[in-house]
Scaffold this active site. Structure first.
Site, PDB file in Angstrom:
ATOM      1  N   PRO A  58       0.788  -1.246   0.000  1.00  0.00           N
ATOM      2  CA  PRO A  58       0.000   0.000   0.000  1.00  0.00           C
ATOM      3  C   PRO A  58       0.813   1.286   0.000  1.00  0.00           C
ATOM      4  O   PRO A  58       0.248   2.379  -0.012  1.00  0.00           O
ATOM      5  CB  PRO A  58      -0.795  -0.115   1.302  1.00  0.00           C
ATOM      6  CG  PRO A  58       0.132  -0.857   2.216  1.00  0.00           C
ATOM      7  CD  PRO A  58       0.850  -1.856   1.346  1.00  0.00           C
ATOM      8  N   GLY A  59       2.159   1.161   0.043  1.00  0.00           N
ATOM      9  CA  GLY A  59       2.959   2.368  -0.104  1.00  0.00           C
ATOM     10  C   GLY A  59       3.957   2.650   0.996  1.00  0.00           C
ATOM     11  O   GLY A  59       4.413   3.784   1.135  1.00  0.00           O
ATOM     12  N   ASP A 107       2.190  -1.609  -8.932  1.00  0.00           N
ATOM     13  CA  ASP A 107       1.525  -2.679  -8.193  1.00  0.00           C
ATOM     14  C   ASP A 107       0.077  -2.762  -8.661  1.00  0.00           C
ATOM     15  O   ASP A 107      -0.565  -1.725  -8.878  1.00  0.00           O
ATOM     16  CB  ASP A 107       1.567  -2.421  -6.683  1.00  0.00           C
ATOM     17  CG  ASP A 107       1.370  -3.697  -5.866  1.00  0.00           C
ATOM     18  OD1 ASP A 107       0.337  -4.363  -6.058  1.00  0.00           O
ATOM     19  OD2 ASP A 107       2.238  -4.009  -5.039  1.00  0.00           O
ATOM     20  N   LYS A 142      13.438 -12.488  -0.185  1.00  0.00           N
ATOM     21  CA  LYS A 142      12.694 -13.281   0.789  1.00  0.00           C
ATOM     22  C   LYS A 142      13.326 -14.672   0.874  1.00  0.00           C
ATOM     23  O   LYS A 142      13.493 -15.346  -0.154  1.00  0.00           O
ATOM     24  CB  LYS A 142      11.225 -13.393   0.378  1.00  0.00           C
ATOM     25  CG  LYS A 142      10.580 -12.068  -0.018  1.00  0.00           C
ATOM     26  CD  LYS A 142      10.495 -11.086   1.131  1.00  0.00           C
ATOM     27  CE  LYS A 142       9.828  -9.784   0.690  1.00  0.00           C
ATOM     28  NZ  LYS A 142       9.727  -8.799   1.775  1.00  0.00           N
TER      29      LYS A 142
END
Length: 359
Positions: A224-225, A242, A307
């Site tokens: 979301p930023g 995104d 990751k």
């Protein structure tokens, strides 16, 4: 003479195996041999060198910043055990007398639940110990700079490790951790990862050069930023890539263009100053994406996360970063690549790839 043959390394709880594998590998590369000791979830690793002064030698031959999973390292004398609560200082003083001269002291604990319960003791003991050592001439005055810093690592009230770390080749932060306050305006706590990455990777002398207002940036996997917020806070103009929704307040800044595209297929219309990437995907795939950006000259600097898998995390890091370096070398590209398991990282590491002349 007291042997200083144990390197004590702080790490995130649960990453002892990776920290141990890394220090064993890096030491062997410079001809220092030994074996690691650790327990899962204890938040630190011991590397026992075969040579009597192996820990000091390791600090002279290795760069601390070449280590990814260690937050701090200390060259330690033998562990002090079964200490009397009435006099812990005298046994420490005996060891300090045979260590390199110091003018700073840090008394620290492991970053675990058990360790945090010892914070109060460590703080009080630090003051008393420093006064006693300076009074006995075993620590230099504060204003007199020494090449080494004295560390005392508290396992429990009766068990301590005493050692030193080179000022220019260790972390300057207590426990090797930079404490940052979460900005309430940011859309997510992931914002702290990028903030910490800038503090860790970018020298203070270059911050004004590399984090200037008006720069262009791309945030891959932006929603979301959290990372976009940091870029906007540096007064950069950001393309947020995104398919998910971005924070509305962030979009109202006028500095963000939201492109609903796949991060792996997006191509910028022109090179940008910064590309950041916190995409959740296999580390090998993200590495290929970063290589593509570097080979095509689409950015000057990149900060990205890899990751990590549940198993063989150190091996996967070695493969990904080794492959990236080999391909950039083969393409004759000047670059600088650093990696770190940051305090605000979890099952990931953060990397800085600089393609600017000074790196």
């Amino acid at each position: 003479m007291t042997e200083v043959n144990t390197v004590l390394l702080y790490c995130r709880s649960g990453f002892e195996k990776e920290c141990a594998a890394e220090i064993t590998t890096r030491c062997a590369e410079v001809g220092i041999y030994g074996y690691p000791q650790f327990e899962n979830q204890q938040g630190y690793v011991l590397f026992r060198c075969h040579e009597s002064d192996g820990a000091i030698t390791a600090m002279r031959k290795l760069r601390f910043r070449s280590l990814i999973f260690a937050r701090q390292w200390i060259a330690c004398a033998p562990c002090l055990e079964n200490l009397s609560s009435s006099d812990r200082i005298s046994p420490i003083a005996i060891l300090v007398a045979e260590l390199p001269p110091t003018s700073e002291l840090m008394v620290e604990v492991a970053d675990t639940t058990e360790g945090r319960e010892l914070h109060g003791f460590a703080r009080k003991f630090s003051s008393a110990l420093a006064q006693a050592l300076r009074r006995e001439g075993l620590m230099q005055p504060r204003k007199q700079r020494a090449d080494w810093r004295l560390h005392v690592f508290v396992v429990d009230g009766r068990t301590l490790w005493v050692g030193v770390a080179a000022l220019g080749n260790s972390s300057s932060w207590p426990m090797g951790v930079l404490r940052l306050k979460f900005p309430q305006q940011a859309p997510s706590r992931s914002t702290l990862k990028l903030d910490e990455a800038w503090h860790y990777f970018i020298p203070q002398r270059r911050r004004d050069e590399l984090l200037r207002g008006g720069m262009s940036a791309v945030d891959l996997g932006a929603a979301p930023g959290g990372w976009t917020w940091q870029l906007v806070n540096q007064h950069m103009f950001v393309t947020a890539v995104d398919n998910g929704p971005m924070n509305e307040d962030l979009m109202e800044s006028g500095q963000v263009e939201h492109r609903r595209e796949d991060a792996f297929t997006f191509v910028p219309s022109k090179p940008v100053d910064w590309m950041v990437c916190d995409v959740v995907d296999k580390p090998a795939r993200v590495t290929e994406l970063m290589l593509s950006w570097a080979l095509n000259g689409w950015c000057r600097n990149a900060i990205f996360n890899l990751k990590l898998p549940m198993k063989q995390r150190f091996d996967e890091v070695e493969r990904c970063l080794g492959y990236l370096r080999a391909e950039l070398d083969a393409a004759d590209i000047d670059y600088r690549l650093q990696a770190r398991h940051l305090y605000h990282d979890r099952e990931e590491i953060t990397c800085w790839l600089s393609l600017t002349p000074e790196g």
